[in-house]
Design a protein around this motif. Structure first.
Motif: not given
Length: 288
Positions: A192-196, A222-232
């Motif tokens: 599964y992936f998410m995009k802006a 997460g707003g528009d999901l253009s920013v990574d929510l988890w990870g480095p």
């Protein structure tokens, strides 16, 4: 390669077929409608609202791109609620105009039908992303703590929990969601992936209520999901958050002529269980 047919098909006469002419007649500018309520959903919050059968509700982006996590129940019996996985099977993994949101067993009927979608032409992008997602589910504080070790109280799950408490529902009633305006897909590894979010100011998704509904929507943190929510590369996406808005319309009764609430399948098989009959007269004698 030959096309693989869907398992559930809405051919002529099928119970899955939709009266397109009827639903088109309800769109803005065709049927007389009256705005009866507007629900504002602030960033990183959730709200619940009621929609009578035969009304229309529109979920819109009034300011900028924003994802919303949506739940829905029968207003009079919350055991009947939207069933994301069966809707994926009967409709598709990303829904749009003329798709219906189906309810759980043993009810199994359309709760709402999508009648308009300003993102209907988005289709599938070059990465395989599509909008209005039933593939994933809501963000929640449990998986966030699992991945980060931190507590955050405004995930979509928590927002929905707070939204439905005034209606007598609890965390256990919150269920898998329709991710409205969210762009998602499965990558080459079947992950599964998410995009802006591609939604822009004024975009909307519009539903016709087939039964009396209680709805709830979270304005995703997460707003528009253009920013990574988890990870480095994760960082706070607060700057990408915008509010959402819901408009509820009453439709002129003349536009609903011939329409009736959908019925549940009349299955009476009892799942093969046999309930023993009781001779109450003999039971009374036995208990004396």
């Amino acid at each position: 390669m030959a096309k693989v047919e869907a398992a559930y098909r809405a051919g002529p006469g099928s119970k899955l077929s939709v009266d397109i002419e009827f639903y088109d007649s309800l769109k803005e500018g065709k049927a007389k409608r009256t705005l009866v309520e507007t629900v504002n959903i602030p960033i990183r919050e959730g709200k619940a609202w009621q929609v009578p059968a035969g009304h229309i509700f529109r979920i819109r982006v009034p300011e900028g791109p924003q994802v919303g996590d949506f739940n829905m129940w029968n207003l009079h019996d919350p055991r009947e609620r939207m069933w994301a996985s069966r809707t994926r099977q009967l409709q598709r993994a990303h829904v749009s105009t003329y798709d219906r949101i189906w309810s759980t067993l043993p009810f199994l009927r359309p709760m709402a039908t999508i009648i308009d979608d300003t993102l209907a032409n988005y289709g599938q992008d070059e990465q395989g992303g599509r909008v209005h997602d039933l593939l994933g589910t809501r963000c929640d504080p449990y998986v966030n703590h699992l991945l980060t070790g931190e507590d955050f109280d405004h995930h979509c799950h928590s927002n929905l929990v707070r939204a439905v408490l005034p209606y007598g529902l609890t965390e256990f009633d919150v269920h898998d969601v329709l991710n409205i305006f969210q762009c998602t897909g499965l990558n080459e590894d079947d992950k599964y992936f998410m995009k802006a979010c591609p939604a822009q100011q004024g975009d909307y998704l519009e539903f016709f209520a087939e039964i009396d509904l209680l709805c709830a929507l979270s304005c995703c943190p997460g707003g528009d999901l253009s920013v990574d929510l988890w990870g480095p590369d994760a960082k706070d996406p607060l700057a990408t958050c915008h509010r959402l808005e819901v408009e509820i319309f009453q439709v002129d009764p003349s536009a609903l002529e011939g329409w009736c609430e959908p019925k549940s399948p009349a299955y009476k098989g009892g799942h093969g269980l046999k309930v023993p009959s009781i001779d109450w007269e003999e039971e009374k004698k036995r208990l004396k």
